[in-house]
Enzyme design. Structure first.
Site, short mmCIF file in Angstrom:
data_model
loop_
_atom_site.label_atom_id
_atom_site.label_comp_id
_atom_site.label_asym_id
_atom_site.label_seq_id
_atom_site.Cartn_x
_atom_site.Cartn_y
_atom_site.Cartn_z
N TRP A 60 -52.83 17.82 -18.58
CA TRP A 60 -53.37 16.55 -19.02
C TRP A 60 -54.87 16.77 -19.08
CZ3 TRP A 60 -56.72 12.70 -17.26
CH2 TRP A 60 -56.67 11.49 -17.97
N GLU A 101 -49.32 0.57 -23.43
CA GLU A 101 -49.15 1.99 -23.15
C GLU A 101 -48.07 2.65 -23.99
OE1 GLU A 101 -48.22 3.21 -19.13
OE2 GLU A 101 -46.92 1.52 -18.80
N ASN A 139 -54.78 22.25 -11.06
CA ASN A 139 -54.60 20.80 -11.16
C ASN A 139 -55.73 20.18 -10.35
OD1 ASN A 139 -53.65 18.14 -11.18
ND2 ASN A 139 -52.44 18.49 -9.33
N GLY A 140 -56.50 19.30 -10.98
CA GLY A 140 -57.62 18.66 -10.27
C GLY A 140 -58.89 18.77 -11.08
N ARG A 191 -46.62 15.04 -15.45
CA ARG A 191 -48.03 15.12 -15.04
C ARG A 191 -48.97 15.33 -16.22
NH1 ARG A 191 -49.47 16.93 -9.79
NH2 ARG A 191 -47.86 16.28 -8.36
N HIS A 213 -61.64 -20.50 -21.43
CA HIS A 213 -62.97 -20.03 -21.02
C HIS A 213 -63.40 -18.82 -21.85
CE1 HIS A 213 -63.06 -22.86 -17.73
NE2 HIS A 213 -61.80 -22.52 -17.47
N LYS A 232 -47.40 10.60 -16.21
CA LYS A 232 -46.66 9.77 -15.25
C LYS A 232 -47.39 9.69 -13.91
CE LYS A 232 -43.00 7.51 -13.82
NZ LYS A 232 -42.96 6.09 -14.22
N GLU A 258 -48.81 -7.27 -16.48
CA GLU A 258 -47.83 -6.18 -16.59
C GLU A 258 -47.26 -6.12 -18.01
OE1 GLU A 258 -46.96 -3.60 -15.25
OE2 GLU A 258 -44.85 -3.19 -15.63
N CYS A 283 -52.38 17.79 -13.72
CA CYS A 283 -51.56 18.73 -14.45
C CYS A 283 -50.45 19.18 -13.51
CB CYS A 283 -52.40 19.92 -14.86
SG CYS A 283 -53.89 19.40 -15.72
N LYS A 337 -47.59 -2.84 -20.39
CA LYS A 337 -46.42 -2.14 -20.94
C LYS A 337 -46.55 -1.99 -22.44
CE LYS A 337 -44.81 -0.61 -18.19
NZ LYS A 337 -45.04 -0.83 -16.79
C1 AGP Z 1 -47.16 2.14 -15.46
O1 AGP Z 1 -46.37 1.84 -16.55
C2 AGP Z 1 -48.19 3.12 -15.69
N1 AGP Z 1 -47.77 4.26 -16.37
C3 AGP Z 1 -49.25 3.32 -14.62
O2 AGP Z 1 -50.07 2.19 -14.70
C4 AGP Z 1 -48.82 3.53 -13.15
O3 AGP Z 1 -48.23 2.37 -12.65
C5 AGP Z 1 -50.06 3.91 -12.33
O4 AGP Z 1 -50.58 5.10 -12.83
C6 AGP Z 1 -49.78 4.04 -10.86
O5 AGP Z 1 -48.90 5.08 -10.59
P1 AGP Z 1 -48.20 5.25 -9.20
O6 AGP Z 1 -47.34 4.05 -9.00
O7 AGP Z 1 -47.42 6.51 -9.32
O8 AGP Z 1 -49.27 5.32 -8.15
#
Ligand code: AGP
Length: 607
Positions: A75, A486, A99-100, A27, A502, A602, A479, A2, A483
């Site tokens: 969050w 998410e 936060n935590g 956050r 497989h 983020k 990747e 958070c 993308k």
């Molecule tokens: C990426 O699109 C994601 N939102 C997520 O996987 C991100 O890359 C991951 O949480 C790692 O974050 P960081 O690079 O800030 O450590």
């Protein structure tokens, strides 16, 4: 994970806190809340579910006065996003933002329940407020009550406490989660990071592990984990407070995708010498002195590591282990002599990556990080912190940070090859000349926007999508799938193309698009065979390739995206672009919240 802020101002605190929280919404945005103490010492709070805009609306109808306050953007970890579970949590004369995770909160709740003290929420945080109130009730001062509370807590936290009757006091504490103190002129601030405080002050003190800070308008008094008074440095932080505009784009993600040619060029300017023929490493980073690399990261940064493994192993002949940070330390891996530990993180605050870094400290020969936020915890705890130089990335989906990470890692792998005598200076210069073409090629990929948008509109109708890649395109398949998942909420999986038969090929039918990422390289023929296996089963293939690949294998695909031809080693940097754009336009077609997708944040600052 958070965001928290605290403010002792000579202006009304609520609007300032809302602005600061806006800068922390990366956050989490499940709920938001603030508490203030007014001139008469009255403690009051407002909380709203959902994004900060809802709290702002609430404050219009039910304003909150007072020049001292604490605020929070959440969050959800313990308890659903609801008003009751929103911070600040209050018990009698104390309000708390956190936060935590308080790991022993169930034990504490049972203890409090035995005394007839019941919580109103499902959160771990409320326990902190309940404990502090109990200590205050026993006659302890705010400082003593907080100190006694902290002794009872297990887990990771950054906390801010505000007290009824105290309009010139915030107590802040950190263990595991970062916390910054901002120094103003007759004002003081607390924030999860310096970015939150950037418009308010550039003079920042980072609390260290176990620190407890008594913040008043006249300054801050810090005690370390042993309760000893300590001085912590005030740093001058240079953060561009204005770097938050969308620059005419509809979403931050679109802006960040479009910025890639520019930021990649900046990365190359920073890491290469004037002629572009050598890589400039910081003092002490010498790949000829190490035997292996252990890379640890999460999410997109993890895929950057997986890609870089091909480069370090193939080009520099340096063995590389790559681990997901959330699993790494539970393996308790033995760390062979000569290991360089490398941590990649956009935010530099990812809790699992930070925990992995701490595991490696004292075990690895050297701890190196590649981070986009230079003031972050991971940067500060590394022997060497390399900058990613992507500029501020706001959209939750990482785009430009990924391609910048790849570009730095490619340069490092080439330099490693040179330092280890695998390639000579001329070969290094030749490879770097190829790397320097990447910003232009990435710009060429951006020109495919309209075509990708059309394809993505169709793709967005699917419920499941498979991404395939072979060799260094395999991490790109992962990747691409991440993308899409998410931001457009479409179920997607990335597989090595050869792995399809497989198991996953059982999923192939005409409603499941299969995205094949295949530049016309040494592995192209093999990937195309796997693609044919899909098409033979009525699979709808979207082939992402270059002109030679399109000529050779474009027939019979559902669609083909033709990228510029890239130097083989650096193709992953280019192929990230269509993956990002597919997800972006897919999400736009579906009408999802592109920049702040549901359930995500983020920066993931809890384990
Ligand atoms: C990426 O699109 C994601 N939102 C997520 O996987 C991100 O890359 C991951 O949480 C790692 O974050 P960081 O690079 O800030 O450590």
């Amino acid at each position: 994970m958070c965001g928290i802020v605290g403010i002792l101002s000579d202006h009304e605190a609520a609007p300032i806190m809302v602005e600061a929280l806006k800068r922390l919404e990366y956050r989490g945005y499940d709920s938001a809340g603030i508490a203030t103490v007014d001139a008469r010492g009255t403690l009051d709070r407002r909380r709203a579910v959902g994004k900060l805009a809802n709290l702002s609306d609430l404050l219009v109808h039910r304003p909150l006065s007072g020049k001292s306050g604490i605020g929070h953007t959440r969050w959800a970890t313990h308890g659903a996003p609801s008003v009751d579970n929103a911070h600040p949590h209050r018990c009698g004369p104390v309000a708390v933002v956190h936060n935590g995770i308080i790991e022993n909160f169930q034990d504490l709740r049972r203890e409090l329940a035995a005394e007839g003290i019941d919580p109103e929420s499902e959160t771990d945080t409320e326990t902190v407020a309940l404990l502090t109130a109990r200590f205050l009730d026993q006659g302890k001062s705010p400082q003593e009550a907080v100190a006694a509370t902290l002794e009872r807590l297990e887990g990771a936290f950054a906390l801010c406490f505000l007290f009824e009757g105290e309009d010139d006091l915030i107590i802040a504490a950190r263990r595991g989660s970062p916390l910054a103190i901002g120094h103003g002129e007759g004002e003081m601030f607390v924030g999860s990071d310096a970015i939150a405080l950037a418009p308010l002050t550039s003079r920042i003190t980072y609390l260290e592990e176990g620190d407890r800070a008594l913040v008043r308008r006249t300054g801050v008094e810090i005690h370390d984990a042993q309760g000893r008074p300590v001085q912590r440095e005030i740093k001058q932080i240079d953060i561009d407070a204005a770097s938050v505009s969308k620059a005419g784009h509809k979403h931050y993600m679109a802006k960040e995708i479009a910025e890639q040619p520019t930021v990649l060029a900046e990365v190359l300017t920073h890491y290469l010498n004037g002629e572009g023929s050598d890589v400039l490493l910081p003092e002490g980073l010498d790949f000829s002195r190490i035997e292996r690399i252990s890379m640890v990261s999460c999410g997109t940064a993890y895929y950057a590591c997986l890609t870089a493994r091909y480069w370090f192993e193939q080009v520099a002949r340096l063995p590389v282990d790559v681990d997901v940070a959330s699993e790494f330390r539970y393996r308790e891996p033995p760390v062979p002599e000569g290991t360089l530990a490398m941590f990649i993180s956009q935010s530099g605050e990812t809790a699992d990556t930070l925990a992995a870094l701490r595991y490696m400290r004292g075990r690895a020969q050297q701890v190196v990080s590649l981070v986009n936020v230079p003031e972050s915890s991971i940067a500060r705890e590394s022997d060497i912190a390399l900058p990613t130089l992507a500029g501020r990335e706001i959209s939750v989906a990482s785009t430009k940070a990924f391609t910048c990470q790849l570009t730095v890692l490619a340069a490092l792998a080439l330099k490693a090859a040179a330092q280890r005598g695998v390639i000579d200076a001329a070969q290094l210069a030749a490879r770097l000349a190829e790397l320097r073409t990447m910003p232009g090629l990435v710009n060429g990929a951006l020109a495919l926007r309209a075509r990708v948008e059309t394809v993505a509109r169709d793709l967005a109708r699917a419920s499941d999508v498979l991404f395939l890649g072979r060799g260094q395109m395999f991490p790109l398949a992962l990747e691409g799938a991440l993308k899409l998942k998410e931001i457009s909420y479409i179920h997607a999986e990335g597989y090595p193309s050869g792995e399809l038969k497989h198991g996953p090929i059982a999923l192939v039918e005409d409603s499941v698009p299969v995205v094949v990422m295949a530049p016309h390289d040494a592995l192209f023929e093999k990937t195309v065979s796997n693609m044919q296996e899909v098409m033979a089963r009525k699979g709808r293939v979207l082939l992402i390739t270059d002109a030679a690949g399109a000529r050779e294998a474009g027939a019979g695909t559902w669609a083909t995206l033709t990228l510029p031809e890239a130097p083989a080693m650096f193709a992953p940097i280019l192929y990230a672009l269509p993956a990002q754009m597919l997800a972006y336009y897919g999400a736009v077609a579906k009408g999802t919240d592109v920049d702040q997708p549901r359930n995500l944040a983020k920066s993931v600052t809890v384990e």
